[in-house]
Design a protein around this motif. Structure first.
Motif, mmCIF file in Angstrom:
data_model
loop_
_atom_site.group_PDB
_atom_site.id
_atom_site.type_symbol
_atom_site.label_atom_id
_atom_site.label_comp_id
_atom_site.label_asym_id
_atom_site.label_seq_id
_atom_site.Cartn_x
_atom_site.Cartn_y
_atom_site.Cartn_z
ATOM 1 N N THR A 199 0.835 -1.202 0.000
ATOM 2 C CA THR A 199 0.000 0.000 0.000
ATOM 3 C C THR A 199 0.871 1.255 0.000
ATOM 4 N N PHE B 32 2.457 1.635 -3.453
ATOM 5 C CA PHE B 32 1.522 2.161 -4.444
ATOM 6 C C PHE B 32 1.211 3.636 -4.185
ATOM 7 N N GLY B 33 1.149 4.023 -2.929
ATOM 8 C CA GLY B 33 0.936 5.433 -2.605
ATOM 9 C C GLY B 33 2.075 6.304 -3.141
ATOM 10 N N THR C 160 1.808 6.371 -6.950
ATOM 11 C CA THR C 160 0.707 7.227 -7.381
ATOM 12 C C THR C 160 1.092 8.693 -7.279
ATOM 13 N N LYS C 161 1.682 9.069 -6.154
ATOM 14 C CA LYS C 161 2.119 10.455 -5.970
ATOM 15 C C LYS C 161 3.183 10.822 -7.004
ATOM 16 N N PHE D 260 3.675 9.453 -10.016
ATOM 17 C CA PHE D 260 3.077 9.579 -11.342
ATOM 18 C C PHE D 260 2.247 10.849 -11.450
ATOM 19 N N GLU D 261 1.631 11.238 -10.363
ATOM 20 C CA GLU D 261 0.891 12.505 -10.350
ATOM 21 C C GLU D 261 1.850 13.664 -10.598
ATOM 22 N N THR E 63 10.934 8.125 -8.395
ATOM 23 C CA THR E 63 9.668 7.539 -7.947
ATOM 24 C C THR E 63 9.776 6.015 -7.852
#
Length: 174
Positions: A77, A80-81, A84-85, A87-88, A150
């Protein structure tokens, strides 16, 4: 000579042996039943104790499994967090670059419309192409660095779990 008939049979050695054998079998059966019941009770007690130990070990194993599973879930988790951040952030940087490129293209078009000669347009086109290429290379490098950063950050929680698991297995194996 008269023969006497007896109505009561006298005990013969065979009859005595059969009676003694019967008595012995009855005693052995009784002892076996008593001893068997005692052994059976002991066997039940031992089986019960072993089941309790096995159950305790199974639940302990289950608790360990649940703890490891929860830690693995938390690591994934977290990973992935981070991804995600990241890729954002990369998407925002890409959007900003795209917007800047479109604005530069619009500005270039306005300048071309105001050009007084073809030579001036060719010179402007050359300058615009060079600056666009330099901007693209710089932005691509920036986005690549952001992506690598990342990926490295996202793999850390999973790597830490793998390392911890290897250490745990090594301790059990030793």
């Amino acid at each position: 000579m008269t023969t006497k008939k007896t109505t009561a049979r006298s005990a013969t050695p065979v009859d005595a042996a059969v009676a003694a054998g019967k008595e012995t079998m009855e005693k052995m059966t009784k002892l076996t039943q008593e001893t068997g019941q005692k052994n059976f009770d002991q066997a039940v007690t031992v089986a019960k104790e072993n089941m309790e130990k096995a159950s305790a070990a199974a639940f302990k194993g289950y608790d360990q499994y649940a703890t490891y599973s929860q830690a693995n879930y938390d690591a994934i988790t977290k990973s992935f967090g981070i991804m995600t951040k990241g890729f954002e952030d990369v998407s925002k940087a890409w959007f900003t670059y795209t917007q800047t490129s479109v604005d530069a293209g619009v500005d270039f078009s306005k300048k071309v419309m105001g050009a007084k000669s073809v030579n001036e347009i060719v010179e402007m086109q050359s300058d615009f192409a060079k600056s666009s290429f330099d901007s693209f290379v710089a932005e691509s490098t920036k986005l690549s660095e952001m992506s690598v950063k990342t990926a490295n950050e996202a793999i850390e929680p999973i790597k830490a779990r793998v390392d911890e698991t290897v250490v745990s297995i090594s301790k059990v194996a030793a």
